[in-house]
Design a protein around this motif. Sequence first.
Motif, mmCIF file in Angstrom:
data_model
loop_
_atom_site.group_PDB
_atom_site.id
_atom_site.type_symbol
_atom_site.label_atom_id
_atom_site.label_comp_id
_atom_site.label_asym_id
_atom_site.label_seq_id
_atom_site.Cartn_x
_atom_site.Cartn_y
_atom_site.Cartn_z
ATOM 1 N N LEU A 106 -14.088 36.144 51.075
ATOM 2 C CA LEU A 106 -14.653 36.725 49.854
ATOM 3 C C LEU A 106 -15.447 35.726 49.020
ATOM 4 O O LEU A 106 -16.142 36.121 48.083
ATOM 5 N N TYR A 107 -15.351 34.438 49.349
ATOM 6 C CA TYR A 107 -15.954 33.408 48.493
ATOM 7 C C TYR A 107 -16.733 32.385 49.309
ATOM 8 O O TYR A 107 -16.495 32.206 50.506
ATOM 9 N N ASP A 108 -17.645 31.734 48.605
ATOM 10 C CA ASP A 108 -18.394 30.624 49.187
ATOM 11 C C ASP A 108 -17.806 29.281 48.760
ATOM 12 O O ASP A 108 -17.746 28.343 49.542
ATOM 13 N N VAL A 109 -17.399 29.215 47.489
ATOM 14 C CA VAL A 109 -16.904 27.964 46.906
ATOM 15 C C VAL A 109 -15.676 28.264 46.048
ATOM 16 O O VAL A 109 -15.643 29.257 45.313
ATOM 17 N N VAL A 110 -14.672 27.383 46.147
ATOM 18 C CA VAL A 110 -13.502 27.427 45.273
ATOM 19 C C VAL A 110 -13.444 26.117 44.502
ATOM 20 O O VAL A 110 -13.553 25.039 45.100
ATOM 21 N N ILE A 111 -13.299 26.211 43.182
ATOM 22 C CA ILE A 111 -13.151 25.028 42.332
ATOM 23 C C ILE A 111 -11.723 25.013 41.813
ATOM 24 O O ILE A 111 -11.285 25.959 41.145
ATOM 25 N N ILE A 112 -10.960 23.958 42.119
ATOM 26 C CA ILE A 112 -9.582 23.833 41.641
ATOM 27 C C ILE A 112 -9.527 22.771 40.555
ATOM 28 O O ILE A 112 -9.828 21.598 40.802
ATOM 29 N N ASP A 113 -9.153 23.179 39.344
ATOM 30 C CA ASP A 113 -8.959 22.244 38.238
ATOM 31 C C ASP A 113 -7.516 21.760 38.296
ATOM 32 O O ASP A 113 -6.590 22.461 37.896
ATOM 33 N N CYS A 114 -7.314 20.540 38.820
ATOM 34 C CA CYS A 114 -5.964 20.018 39.051
ATOM 35 C C CYS A 114 -5.329 19.524 37.748
ATOM 36 O O CYS A 114 -6.037 19.142 36.812
ATOM 37 N N PRO A 115 -3.999 19.507 37.688
ATOM 38 C CA PRO A 115 -3.331 18.932 36.515
ATOM 39 C C PRO A 115 -3.514 17.421 36.489
ATOM 40 O O PRO A 115 -3.720 16.800 37.542
ATOM 41 N N PRO A 116 -3.439 16.794 35.287
ATOM 42 C CA PRO A 116 -3.646 15.341 35.191
ATOM 43 C C PRO A 116 -2.383 14.559 35.558
ATOM 44 O O PRO A 116 -1.906 13.717 34.786
ATOM 45 N N GLN A 117 -1.843 14.853 36.724
ATOM 46 C CA GLN A 117 -0.646 14.163 37.177
ATOM 47 C C GLN A 117 -0.548 14.306 38.687
ATOM 48 O O GLN A 117 -1.092 15.248 39.268
ATOM 49 N N LEU A 118 0.164 13.377 39.303
ATOM 50 C CA LEU A 118 0.300 13.412 40.758
ATOM 51 C C LEU A 118 1.600 14.099 41.133
ATOM 52 O O LEU A 118 2.566 13.461 41.548
ATOM 53 N N GLY A 119 1.640 15.414 40.980
ATOM 54 C CA GLY A 119 2.816 16.176 41.341
ATOM 55 C C GLY A 119 2.582 16.988 42.596
ATOM 56 O O GLY A 119 1.594 16.815 43.320
#
Length: 397
Positions: free
Chosen positions: A243-256
């Motif tokens: 259904l999509y061409d591009v996915v943008i993931i806004d990650c949390p500011p931590q390494l979890g």
Amino acid sequence: MLQTLNLAADQEHLPSMLAADAQELQRQLQLHQARVFPPTSQKSIRQFSPTEAASFIGIGEGYLRQIAAEINIPEPLPNGRRMYTPAEMDHIRQVLDEKNGATKYVPSRRPGDKLQVIATMNFKGGSAKTTTSAHLAQYLALRGYRTLAIDLDPQASLSAMFGHQPELDVGEGETLYGAIRYDSPLAISEIVRATYTPNLHLVPGNLELMEFEHETPRYMSTGSAETMFFARIGEALGHIESLYDVVIIDCPPQLGFLTMSALCAATSVLITIHPQMLDVMSMSQFLSMTSELMSVVERAGGRTSYDWMRYLVTRYEPNDGPQSQMAGFMRAIFGNRMLQSPMLKSTAISDAGVTKQTLYEVDRSQFTRGTYDRAMESLNAVNAEVEGLIRSVWGRK
């Protein structure tokens, strides 16, 4: 003894104090939301000038006027000037491809082109990670790409920018956690929401996402999870990949666990950097920790190879000598892994953020022309460079 008693009398109960502050802050934010966007109002995307529309479509302004006249869309304003909605720009792309017998202007994936999943990340807050994610997602949608934005940050700033208040509009199971939780996950298609920007959908976030960080160690210790934590986001995206061409993931500011799962689902990584010494020192630790953790994930079977990884200088002030030196320092180290275009620090971007809008949503007349134009030029240059990387992976110019 008396001094100790007086100090004890002055002390406050931290949980009660934090709860009261949170309650009052939430109340004031709701009042602000009601003033800026009353309950009956809905966010919408503005219309675009011929110059902007031609740039988004990828044709000359004269050719745009010719096509618009041929298909009578849209009707000119009383002053004879035409403005274009994103839906009308999409229609013009389709008309151009039909006219030319090619798939040149509608940029959807073709057979063999894999879904592009870009994880935007940084360990330190204030690096413009969410600002970058929001503008990139909206830019790609306006360019005609079928785009999905995923808010993986429990603070949910990306959701708020796209008109979804995390504490008011996002209920239980309506974040990505609903699709990746270990107990009875939902289909991600039930969680995705349309936005007011054509071609742009959203998976919103809120504090519920923290449940994944808390549950994962328990399921790892018992070995009862059908899918390892690092594969869960990629597995969920697999159900809607077509259904999509591009996915943008806004990650949390931590390494979890959320960030590591996003990195295993990603095909590319964009790391935002504010060019100041303390931020760069912090990023050095972030990169080292990320490398160690992802090596562990790789040994467990996680994917850690990417089509590209780039560093983006954000909130950049060209006339600031130390920032220029730091940017040059990083370019000397990272070379072509740095995006050529920095994202400038701009009052236009900051002012738009006050009303939870991107620069693509606000009208140029609301700002000093030079301020707006410089900010927009910077944003478009960054986003066009990322678009070029996406198209390069697909083997296109």
